[in-house]
Design an enzyme around this catalytic site. Structure first.
Site, PDB file in Angstrom:
ATOM      1  N   TRP A 368       0.835  -1.217   0.000  1.00 11.24           N
ATOM      2  CA  TRP A 368       0.000   0.000   0.000  1.00 11.24           C
ATOM      3  C   TRP A 368       0.862   1.257   0.000  1.00 11.24           C
ATOM      4  O   TRP A 368       0.346   2.363   0.055  1.00 11.24           O
ATOM      5  CB  TRP A 368      -0.897   0.019   1.234  1.00 11.24           C
ATOM      6  CG  TRP A 368      -0.155   0.260   2.538  1.00 11.24           C
ATOM      7  CD1 TRP A 368       1.046  -0.251   2.906  1.00 11.24           C
ATOM      8  CD2 TRP A 368      -0.579   1.089   3.631  1.00 11.24           C
ATOM      9  NE1 TRP A 368       1.407   0.174   4.164  1.00 11.24           N
ATOM     10  CE2 TRP A 368       0.425   0.997   4.632  1.00 11.24           C
ATOM     11  CE3 TRP A 368      -1.692   1.886   3.869  1.00 11.24           C
ATOM     12  CZ2 TRP A 368       0.330   1.697   5.845  1.00 11.24           C
ATOM     13  CZ3 TRP A 368      -1.776   2.560   5.072  1.00 11.24           C
ATOM     14  CH2 TRP A 368      -0.770   2.461   6.042  1.00 11.24           C
ATOM     15  N   ASP A 369       2.199   1.088  -0.070  1.00 11.34           N
ATOM     16  CA  ASP A 369       3.107   2.212   0.135  1.00 11.34           C
ATOM     17  C   ASP A 369       2.912   3.342  -0.877  1.00 11.34           C
ATOM     18  O   ASP A 369       3.347   4.469  -0.649  1.00 11.34           O
ATOM     19  CB  ASP A 369       4.566   1.734   0.116  1.00 11.34           C
ATOM     20  CG  ASP A 369       4.845   0.663   1.153  1.00 11.34           C
ATOM     21  OD1 ASP A 369       4.026  -0.273   1.247  1.00 11.34           O
ATOM     22  OD2 ASP A 369       5.855   0.740   1.858  1.00 11.34           O
ATOM     23  N   GLU A 512       1.058  -3.898  12.023  1.00 15.58           N
ATOM     24  CA  GLU A 512       1.249  -5.332  11.815  1.00 15.58           C
ATOM     25  C   GLU A 512       1.513  -6.096  13.109  1.00 15.58           C
ATOM     26  O   GLU A 512       1.680  -7.316  13.083  1.00 15.58           O
ATOM     27  CB  GLU A 512       2.380  -5.562  10.818  1.00 15.58           C
ATOM     28  CG  GLU A 512       2.040  -4.998   9.444  1.00 15.58           C
ATOM     29  CD  GLU A 512       2.983  -5.457   8.346  1.00 15.58           C
ATOM     30  OE1 GLU A 512       4.172  -5.662   8.645  1.00 15.58           O
ATOM     31  OE2 GLU A 512       2.518  -5.587   7.202  1.00 15.58           O
ATOM     32  N   LYS A 637       3.224  -1.307  15.860  1.00 16.09           N
ATOM     33  CA  LYS A 637       4.438  -1.246  15.043  1.00 16.09           C
ATOM     34  C   LYS A 637       4.497   0.109  14.337  1.00 16.09           C
ATOM     35  O   LYS A 637       5.562   0.670  14.124  1.00 16.09           O
ATOM     36  CB  LYS A 637       4.385  -2.365  14.003  1.00 16.09           C
ATOM     37  CG  LYS A 637       5.521  -2.350  13.007  1.00 16.09           C
ATOM     38  CD  LYS A 637       5.379  -3.484  12.005  1.00 16.09           C
ATOM     39  CE  LYS A 637       6.470  -3.415  10.947  1.00 16.09           C
ATOM     40  NZ  LYS A 637       6.272  -4.388   9.870  1.00 16.09           N
ATOM     41  N   GLN A 638       3.321   0.608  13.966  1.00 20.08           N
ATOM     42  CA  GLN A 638       3.289   1.827  13.147  1.00 20.08           C
ATOM     43  C   GLN A 638       1.948   2.527  13.298  1.00 20.08           C
ATOM     44  O   GLN A 638       1.005   1.957  13.832  1.00 20.08           O
ATOM     45  CB  GLN A 638       3.515   1.464  11.693  1.00 20.08           C
ATOM     46  CG  GLN A 638       2.408   0.620  11.098  1.00 20.08           C
ATOM     47  CD  GLN A 638       2.862  -0.137   9.876  1.00 20.08           C
ATOM     48  OE1 GLN A 638       3.256  -1.291   9.960  1.00 20.08           O
ATOM     49  NE2 GLN A 638       2.812   0.531   8.726  1.00 20.08           N
TER      50      GLN A 638
HETATM   51  C1  BGC Z   1       4.976  -2.212   6.931  1.00 13.48           C
HETATM   52  C2  BGC Z   1       3.906  -2.060   5.872  1.00 13.48           C
HETATM   53  C3  BGC Z   1       4.557  -1.733   4.548  1.00 13.48           C
HETATM   54  C4  BGC Z   1       5.590  -2.785   4.208  1.00 13.48           C
HETATM   55  C5  BGC Z   1       6.320  -2.473   2.932  1.00 13.48           C
HETATM   56  C6  BGC Z   1       5.991  -3.234   6.485  1.00 13.48           C
HETATM   57  O1  BGC Z   1       7.023  -3.299   7.406  1.00 13.48           O
HETATM   58  O2  BGC Z   1       4.430  -2.623   8.141  1.00 13.48           O
HETATM   59  O3  BGC Z   1       3.017  -1.037   6.233  1.00 13.48           O
HETATM   60  O4  BGC Z   1       3.606  -1.693   3.547  1.00 13.48           O
HETATM   61  O5  BGC Z   1       6.536  -2.851   5.249  1.00 13.48           O
HETATM   62  O6  BGC Z   1       6.988  -1.259   3.020  1.00 13.48           O
END
Ligand code: BGC
Length: 845
Positions: A368-369, A512, A637-638
């Site tokens: 989704w980046d 995540e 995590k984010q």
């Molecule tokens: C992140 C995701 C991201 C992916 C690719 C993961 O570590 O949690 O949000 O899309 O990395 O960058």
């Protein structure tokens, strides 16, 4: 770092992987890591060549279970150039010294420079061998931004205090595997099947390989020219051909003080290229007729200078030197973004791999980046966003199939996408801390679908490209909306008195660390706030999207999709009824719950874990290795809930949340941000970008600190080793967008380009050029004024919004607004109020 370049003046084997990633050169069609010319994979080195969309599938055995993965393939290394001393003239090679190896020699001088203005990588070094011979080696390389199938190297050796016979080799090496990520090394990695290779009489080397499953043929051809002081050297090469390897060897007498120069011009074609008969023919042909290095570099630099005109931005404060480094890092981020998302991706049918074309992490998959990347492209080269959205459109069929297989209607795009749009998320992943392979549930991140729809809408807002909306965008958006409506379930009446409710179950938010409830991991989560608000936004958009289409197109699309008023009305009912959960913070005040039940989780011992482990960015790995799970704790995590404040202005969010039947309270945003900010480990580089953004108007100091950390993510590899496996393109673009949209308060809404600037205290000025609906806008933001100048005599007037008022502006006109610290959100009814002052407008020149 200096000027427009990234400079390293020591050789550090430990940092080499990181530098190789940061010194990658690419042009959107292919890229090569910044490995030294003479190196092979092993030790500190990992040369890697990646083709946009160049995937292959392999099945591996993991503990007796077949596991299939699709990888971005490491294609033949076209860099090899090296020399060695021969013991005497005419020696056969047996008695020759070993090939040049930096680490086996005394290093007298070293300098590696990535020149971002010219798109070149230079390396210059002086070494002394055990016999006291001092040699100077200089090399430059480019991956042409002018002609995407071309790359070039200019290499030279100058004996400083010796004369001796030497052997020089140049090669195309297809004996490579995907070995760039230690965690994947127990999986199968041999993707290439060697094909024909040769050395033509005119000195052109060529090598063909084919991927084992996707049957993608690549041919590389290299034209080799030897010279000394610019004058051609008449030395014929000997072929050095083995399976998967095409090399040429030159033997010659090197004379003290006289440079031996080798120019290697490489053409690279594949069986997917357009406008070619056959890749071998095309590669040989282009290698033969291409210009020399100097001319290629000139054309390449011209194209880069044009790209920089569109993308460069300058931040400053009163002491220029403090922002100099930031400007350089911002440029580095733009540089890498453009090397992956360049105008050359048009017609390639590729998406944006999260880790660029810079390494093998995440196997080159697309997540989704792009949500963090498109805003930058939308405002500068929107034709690239369009192409990248078409990558999604072409996979709409796969997304429909995925939805159907999961028992839903509409289109459900996968969390990780590769060649054909099937779900590419790995089924198991290795925790390097525990050595255990674990089920990977991250595909429950259905929110990628909300991001795709949001991206379509943002692109249309930025460009007014209604032709795209009619032909592709609306269909994607509506099919995604249909999927969300079908995954939503009735949840009955709520005790909080907010009426009949809907819920979304079995998903994950962006965080995540939470893939399910403790002890019931297989079920996913219920009512993730970010997902539900995004879905509510999308389901509300559906009618608006249809209203934008010409009647004819709209009717045909609805007919094809069998979309009628009843279904649209149901979507609106769901949009109004989706559940949002709240729980209390430390002060007993409500905050938005990341998902239903979040408030019941345990508090996490942040201090204790930081003391025990130091780096606690990847708490998932730490906890799993301890036999625990992050699912039990209030930790992220984010950014997850905070994504809402990143994507929507307070005004939009308020309308959404009230529309969902909840009472808005003005302090909710602030409380929710503070709550999650204290509970986030920033285990994803995307997270700091979001938090810096949402903090910008609440805690300016913290916001700046997070911005500075986000800037350092890749250059200083703050995740401790991940950048070597590929850059983090989302965070790179996201930091630049923080300046572009965050600090200018730029918002695309109601066909108006809104500004609401607020510079951080650490900055005094910001300048950039934006594109909006065909106009080129010069933007200048100071502490007390915002200036917007429009140009493009063939574009229609556009509408600029500031402080609740809307102003029309055309070619050659300038708007100037006085700024005060209390610039507020555009008023909800602003669209009605056109140009009633508040800014001064004058025609330019
Ligand atoms: C992140 C995701 C991201 C992916 C690719 C993961 O570590 O949690 O949000 O899309 O990395 O960058």
């Amino acid at each position: 770092m200096s000027g427009w370049s990234l400079v390293y003046d020591t050789f550090d084997p430990k940092a080499e992987g990181l530098r190789e990633a940061l010194c990658t050169l690419g042009n959107g069609y292919f890229a090569v890591r910044g490995a030294a010319d003479e190196t092979e994979a092993g030790g500190p080195h990992y040369p890697g060549t990646y083709l946009a969309g160049g995937y292959n599938r392999l099945v591996s055995d993991v503990s007796g279970r077949p596991v299939e993965n699709e990888d971005l393939v490491n294609f033949p290394n076209w860099l090899p150039v090296a020399f060695r001393h021969l013991t005497g003239e005419g020696a056969t090679g047996e008695g020759a010294a070993p090939w040049f190896d930096l680490q086996a020699l005394e290093l007298l001088e070293y300098r590696q420079e990535l020149d971002m203005a010219g798109g070149l990588l230079h390396r210059r070094l002086r070494v002394k061998d055990s016999a006291g011979r001092i040699s100077r080696i200089e090399s430059s390389r480019l991956v042409s931004m002018d002609q995407p199938n071309l790359a070039a190297q200019a290499w030279s050796l100058t004996p400083e205090n010796w004369s001796s016979p030497i052997e020089l080799r140049a090669a195309l090496d297809g004996r490579v595997v995907n070995g760039g990520v230690p965690r994947y090394r127990s999986l199968r990695s041999q993707h290439l099947v060697p094909g024909a290779s040769g050395l033509e009489p005119d000195g052109v080397l060529h090598l063909e390989v084919e991927t084992s499953q996707s049957r993608l043929r690549m041919v590389q051809a290299a034209r080799l020219r030897l010279s000394s002081g610019g004058a051609p050297l008449n030395v014929s090469p000997e072929p050095d051909l083995t399976e998967g390897y095409a090399g040429a060897r030159f033997r010659l007498m090197a004379q003290e003080g006289e440079a031996v120069e080798l120019e290697k011009i490489v053409a690279l074609f594949t069986s997917r290229d357009r406008a070619v008969s056959e890749p071998r023919l095309a590669a040989l042909d282009l290698a033969r007729r291409a210009d020399d290095f100097a001319r290629l570099a000139q054309r390449h630099a011209l194209v880069w200078s044009q790209l920089w005109r569109r993308f460069d931005m300058r931040i400053s404060n009163n002491t220029e030197t403090e922002t100099e480094e930031m400007n350089r890092i911002l440029r580095l981020h733009v540089f890498h973004l453009l090397q992956v998302c360049s105008p050359h991706i048009c017609d390639l049918d590729v998406g944006v791999p999260a880790r660029g074309l810079h390494g093998e992490a995440y196997r080159g998959h697309i997540f989704w980046d792009e949500l963090y990347i498109f805003p930058l492209l939308n405002q500068r080269l929107p034709e690239i966003t369009r192409e990248l959205l078409l990558y999604r459109y072409r996979r709409l069929g796969s997304a429909r199939r995925l939805a159907q297989e999961a028992g839903h209607a509409g289109a459900m795009y996968p969390w990780q996408s590769g060649s054909d749009g099937r779900e590419e998320t790995q089924q198991v992943h290795l925790n390097p801390k525990s050595g255990r392979w674990l089920p990977d549930n991250s595909q429950r991140q259905r929110h990628v679908n909300a991001a795709i729809a949001y991206n379509v809408w943002q692109y249309v807002q930025a460009t007014d490209d209604l032709e795209f909306l009619s032909a592709y965008g609306a269909e994607m958006l509506l099919e995604i909306a249909r999927f969300w409506a079908s995954i939503s379930e009735r949840a009955g009446s709520q005790p909080d008195g907010t009426g009949e409710r809907w819920m979304i179950d079995g998903v994950m938010g962006p965080d995540e660390y939470h893939d399910g409830y403790p002890g019931q991991e297989e079920g996913g989560l219920r009512n993730n706030a970010y997902t539900n608000v995004m879905v509510s936004w999308l389901l509300r958009r559906a009618r608006e999207v249809l209203e934008r289409l010409p009647f004819h197109d709209r009717d045909e699309l609805c007919e094809r999709l069998r979309l009628g008023d009843d279904e649209l009305a149901r979507w609106e009912e769901i949009a109004d009824g989706l559940t949002l959960c709240f729980h209390e913070d430390e002060d007993g005040q409500p905050v938005i719950s990341q998902f239903e039940g979040y408030g019941d989780l345990l508090e996490f011992d942040w201090v204790g874990y930081a003391a025990k482990y130091g780096d606690i960015q990847r708490l998932d790995r730490i906890l799993e290795a301890e036999g625990d799970t992050p699912n039990r704790y209030k930790l992220s995590k984010q950014a997850d809930v905070l994504m809402l404040f990143y994507l929507f202005s307070a005004r939009e969010l308020r309308a959404l949340i009230e529309g969902m039947g909840y009472t808005w309270d003005d302090r909710l945003i602030e409380r929710t941000i503070a709550y999650y900010s204290a509970r986030t480990s920033h285990g994803s580089t995307l997270s700091r970008v979001v938090e810096s953004w949402v903090m910008a108007r609440i805690d300016r100091r913290r916001s700046w600190q997070l911005f500075c950390e986000a800037l350092r993510s890749d250059v200083f590899d703050i995740q401790g080793g991940t950048t070597a496996e590929g850059i983090h393109l989302g965070a790179m673009a996201g930091t630049v967008d923080l300046v572009q949209r965050g600090y200018t308060g730029l918002e695309l809404a109601d066909d108006v380009l809104w500004f609401n600037p607020r510079l951080p205290d650490e900055l005094s000025h910001l300048e950039m050029e934006l594109r909006y609906r065909g106009h080129f806008l010069q933007i200048s933001v100071g502490r007390d004024r915002l200036r917007v100048v429009a140009s493009n005599h063939v574009a229609q007037p556009i509408r600029i919004g500031f402080d609740g008022r809307i102003h029309d502006i055309s070619h050659g006109e300038e708007l100037e607004f006085a700024l005060s610290p209390s610039n507020h959100e555009p008023a909800p009814d602003a669209a009605a109020e056109v140009a009633k002052g508040g800014g001064s407008k004058r025609a330019m020149g």
